[in-house]
Design a protein around this motif. Structure first.
Motif, PDB file in Angstrom:
ATOM      1  N   GLN A  18       0.825  -1.204   0.000  1.00  0.00           N
ATOM      2  CA  GLN A  18       0.000   0.000   0.000  1.00  0.00           C
ATOM      3  C   GLN A  18       0.867   1.265   0.000  1.00  0.00           C
ATOM      4  O   GLN A  18       0.484   2.277  -0.563  1.00  0.00           O
ATOM      5  CB  GLN A  18      -0.943   0.004   1.198  1.00  0.00           C
ATOM      6  CG  GLN A  18      -2.074  -1.000   1.070  1.00  0.00           C
ATOM      7  CD  GLN A  18      -2.915  -1.082   2.331  1.00  0.00           C
ATOM      8  OE1 GLN A  18      -2.530  -0.619   3.398  1.00  0.00           O
ATOM      9  NE2 GLN A  18      -4.093  -1.712   2.205  1.00  0.00           N
ATOM     10  N   LEU A  19       2.005   1.200   0.624  1.00  0.00           N
ATOM     11  CA  LEU A  19       2.915   2.341   0.627  1.00  0.00           C
ATOM     12  C   LEU A  19       3.630   2.501  -0.717  1.00  0.00           C
ATOM     13  O   LEU A  19       3.881   3.615  -1.173  1.00  0.00           O
ATOM     14  CB  LEU A  19       3.957   2.188   1.741  1.00  0.00           C
ATOM     15  CG  LEU A  19       3.461   2.329   3.174  1.00  0.00           C
ATOM     16  CD1 LEU A  19       4.575   1.958   4.153  1.00  0.00           C
ATOM     17  CD2 LEU A  19       2.980   3.744   3.426  1.00  0.00           C
ATOM     18  N   LEU A  20       3.964   1.380  -1.344  1.00  0.00           N
ATOM     19  CA  LEU A  20       4.748   1.431  -2.579  1.00  0.00           C
ATOM     20  C   LEU A  20       3.904   1.708  -3.831  1.00  0.00           C
ATOM     21  O   LEU A  20       4.409   2.300  -4.778  1.00  0.00           O
ATOM     22  CB  LEU A  20       5.523   0.116  -2.764  1.00  0.00           C
ATOM     23  CG  LEU A  20       6.656  -0.123  -1.775  1.00  0.00           C
ATOM     24  CD1 LEU A  20       7.290  -1.481  -2.025  1.00  0.00           C
ATOM     25  CD2 LEU A  20       7.702   0.974  -1.867  1.00  0.00           C
ATOM     26  N   ASP A  21       2.653   1.292  -3.846  1.00  0.00           N
ATOM     27  CA  ASP A  21       1.816   1.470  -5.037  1.00  0.00           C
ATOM     28  C   ASP A  21       1.734   2.935  -5.501  1.00  0.00           C
ATOM     29  O   ASP A  21       1.918   3.208  -6.686  1.00  0.00           O
ATOM     30  CB  ASP A  21       0.419   0.887  -4.825  1.00  0.00           C
ATOM     31  CG  ASP A  21       0.403  -0.638  -4.971  1.00  0.00           C
ATOM     32  OD1 ASP A  21       1.373  -1.198  -5.538  1.00  0.00           O
ATOM     33  OD2 ASP A  21      -0.579  -1.258  -4.531  1.00  0.00           O
ATOM     34  N   TYR A  24       5.038   3.843  -7.155  1.00  0.00           N
ATOM     35  CA  TYR A  24       5.173   3.271  -8.494  1.00  0.00           C
ATOM     36  C   TYR A  24       4.367   4.070  -9.513  1.00  0.00           C
ATOM     37  O   TYR A  24       4.837   4.351 -10.613  1.00  0.00           O
ATOM     38  CB  TYR A  24       4.746   1.804  -8.519  1.00  0.00           C
ATOM     39  CG  TYR A  24       5.714   0.851  -7.879  1.00  0.00           C
ATOM     40  CD1 TYR A  24       7.080   0.918  -8.143  1.00  0.00           C
ATOM     41  CD2 TYR A  24       5.274  -0.133  -7.007  1.00  0.00           C
ATOM     42  CE1 TYR A  24       7.965   0.040  -7.550  1.00  0.00           C
ATOM     43  CE2 TYR A  24       6.157  -1.017  -6.405  1.00  0.00           C
ATOM     44  CZ  TYR A  24       7.499  -0.927  -6.684  1.00  0.00           C
ATOM     45  OH  TYR A  24       8.381  -1.799  -6.101  1.00  0.00           O
ATOM     46  N   ALA A  25       3.159   4.439  -9.135  1.00  0.00           N
ATOM     47  CA  ALA A  25       2.319   5.221 -10.040  1.00  0.00           C
ATOM     48  C   ALA A  25       2.969   6.569 -10.354  1.00  0.00           C
ATOM     49  O   ALA A  25       3.000   7.013 -11.505  1.00  0.00           O
ATOM     50  CB  ALA A  25       0.934   5.421  -9.435  1.00  0.00           C
ATOM     51  N   ARG A  26       3.521   7.187  -9.347  1.00  0.00           N
ATOM     52  CA  ARG A  26       4.197   8.478  -9.529  1.00  0.00           C
ATOM     53  C   ARG A  26       5.423   8.333 -10.427  1.00  0.00           C
ATOM     54  O   ARG A  26       5.670   9.156 -11.308  1.00  0.00           O
ATOM     55  CB  ARG A  26       4.582   9.029  -8.160  1.00  0.00           C
ATOM     56  CG  ARG A  26       5.291  10.306  -8.162  1.00  0.00           C
ATOM     57  CD  ARG A  26       4.346  11.442  -8.180  1.00  0.00           C
ATOM     58  NE  ARG A  26       5.139  12.663  -8.084  1.00  0.00           N
ATOM     59  CZ  ARG A  26       4.631  13.831  -8.165  1.00  0.00           C
ATOM     60  NH1 ARG A  26       3.348  13.980  -8.308  1.00  0.00           N
ATOM     61  NH2 ARG A  26       5.388  14.882  -8.090  1.00  0.00           N
ATOM     62  N   LEU A  27       6.191   7.286 -10.207  1.00  0.00           N
ATOM     63  CA  LEU A  27       7.373   7.042 -11.036  1.00  0.00           C
ATOM     64  C   LEU A  27       6.994   6.787 -12.494  1.00  0.00           C
ATOM     65  O   LEU A  27       7.695   7.224 -13.401  1.00  0.00           O
ATOM     66  CB  LEU A  27       8.178   5.865 -10.476  1.00  0.00           C
ATOM     67  CG  LEU A  27       8.967   6.137  -9.205  1.00  0.00           C
ATOM     68  CD1 LEU A  27       9.562   4.841  -8.664  1.00  0.00           C
ATOM     69  CD2 LEU A  27      10.055   7.163  -9.450  1.00  0.00           C
ATOM     70  N   GLU A  28       5.894   6.097 -12.721  1.00  0.00           N
ATOM     71  CA  GLU A  28       5.438   5.857 -14.091  1.00  0.00           C
ATOM     72  C   GLU A  28       5.072   7.168 -14.774  1.00  0.00           C
ATOM     73  O   GLU A  28       5.396   7.383 -15.944  1.00  0.00           O
ATOM     74  CB  GLU A  28       4.252   4.896 -14.104  1.00  0.00           C
ATOM     75  CG  GLU A  28       4.640   3.463 -13.838  1.00  0.00           C
ATOM     76  CD  GLU A  28       3.434   2.526 -13.814  1.00  0.00           C
ATOM     77  OE1 GLU A  28       2.339   2.924 -14.264  1.00  0.00           O
ATOM     78  OE2 GLU A  28       3.604   1.398 -13.345  1.00  0.00           O
ATOM     79  N   LYS A  29       4.400   8.067 -14.052  1.00  0.00           N
ATOM     80  CA  LYS A  29       4.061   9.377 -14.615  1.00  0.00           C
ATOM     81  C   LYS A  29       5.326  10.163 -14.955  1.00  0.00           C
ATOM     82  O   LYS A  29       5.413  10.783 -16.011  1.00  0.00           O
ATOM     83  CB  LYS A  29       3.205  10.178 -13.632  1.00  0.00           C
ATOM     84  CG  LYS A  29       1.790   9.703 -13.513  1.00  0.00           C
ATOM     85  CD  LYS A  29       1.019  10.571 -12.537  1.00  0.00           C
ATOM     86  CE  LYS A  29      -0.388  10.064 -12.339  1.00  0.00           C
ATOM     87  NZ  LYS A  29      -1.141  10.865 -11.360  1.00  0.00           N
ATOM     88  N   ILE A  30       6.293  10.140 -14.068  1.00  0.00           N
ATOM     89  CA  ILE A  30       7.552  10.841 -14.306  1.00  0.00           C
ATOM     90  C   ILE A  30       8.260  10.252 -15.515  1.00  0.00           C
ATOM     91  O   ILE A  30       8.771  10.979 -16.377  1.00  0.00           O
ATOM     92  CB  ILE A  30       8.452  10.784 -13.044  1.00  0.00           C
ATOM     93  CG1 ILE A  30       7.845  11.615 -11.925  1.00  0.00           C
ATOM     94  CG2 ILE A  30       9.862  11.258 -13.364  1.00  0.00           C
ATOM     95  CD1 ILE A  30       8.499  11.432 -10.572  1.00  0.00           C
ATOM     96  N   ASP A  31       8.266   8.935 -15.605  1.00  0.00           N
ATOM     97  CA  ASP A  31       8.905   8.254 -16.730  1.00  0.00           C
ATOM     98  C   ASP A  31       8.248   8.649 -18.052  1.00  0.00           C
ATOM     99  O   ASP A  31       8.935   8.913 -19.046  1.00  0.00           O
ATOM    100  CB  ASP A  31       8.846   6.741 -16.526  1.00  0.00           C
ATOM    101  CG  ASP A  31       9.691   5.982 -17.505  1.00  0.00           C
ATOM    102  OD1 ASP A  31      10.827   6.425 -17.797  1.00  0.00           O
ATOM    103  OD2 ASP A  31       9.234   4.929 -17.989  1.00  0.00           O
ATOM    104  N   LEU A  32       6.920   8.719 -18.078  1.00  0.00           N
ATOM    105  CA  LEU A  32       6.208   9.122 -19.294  1.00  0.00           C
ATOM    106  C   LEU A  32       6.538  10.555 -19.685  1.00  0.00           C
ATOM    107  O   LEU A  32       6.710  10.866 -20.865  1.00  0.00           O
ATOM    108  CB  LEU A  32       4.699   8.964 -19.106  1.00  0.00           C
ATOM    109  CG  LEU A  32       4.174   7.536 -19.084  1.00  0.00           C
ATOM    110  CD1 LEU A  32       2.684   7.524 -18.742  1.00  0.00           C
ATOM    111  CD2 LEU A  32       4.412   6.848 -20.407  1.00  0.00           C
ATOM    112  N   LYS A  33       6.641  11.437 -18.700  1.00  0.00           N
ATOM    113  CA  LYS A  33       6.997  12.827 -18.995  1.00  0.00           C
ATOM    114  C   LYS A  33       8.411  12.922 -19.563  1.00  0.00           C
ATOM    115  O   LYS A  33       8.657  13.671 -20.500  1.00  0.00           O
ATOM    116  CB  LYS A  33       6.876  13.687 -17.739  1.00  0.00           C
ATOM    117  CG  LYS A  33       5.451  13.995 -17.366  1.00  0.00           C
ATOM    118  CD  LYS A  33       5.378  14.897 -16.166  1.00  0.00           C
ATOM    119  CE  LYS A  33       3.938  15.180 -15.798  1.00  0.00           C
ATOM    120  NZ  LYS A  33       3.830  16.072 -14.650  1.00  0.00           N
TER     121      LYS A  33
END
Length: 96
Positions: A18-21, A24-33
């Motif tokens: 629950q802490l990591l999810d 991960y979502a934030r990192l995916e957004k950063i990666d897409l940007k």
């Protein structure tokens, strides 16, 4: 291992997940940007040989399209470069 030990272990795993999810979502957004910005910086270009191979154009057709303004280009010395995004735009505008 006892059932209580398994439950405790599972509750820790669930809590960590629950802490990591959100991370991960934030990192995916950063990666897409980041990937989105790189595509702007790294333009792809075709050369005459590429246009002949990919689209089956002849030398005369390429020259005619350049002269009539159908095919936008950049000239670097004796080399003609054609931005792939502009060619894709031309193709999509002329789809039946």
């Amino acid at each position: 291992m006892s059932k209580e030990g398994n439950k405790t272990k599972m509750s820790y795993i669930v809590a960590i997940k629950q802490l990591l999810d959100p991370l991960y979502a934030r990192l995916e957004k950063i990666d897409l940007k980041i990937k989105g910005n790189n595509t702007k910086d790294s333009l792809r270009y075709y050369r005459n040989e590429d246009l002949k191979k990919i689209f089956g154009l002849s030398n005369n057709t390429i020259i005619k399209y350049r002269q009539t303004g159908i095919l936008p280009y950049t000239k670097l010395g004796d080399i003609y470069l054609y931005e792939s995004s502009k060619i894709e735009k031309i193709l999509s505008e002329n789809e039946p």
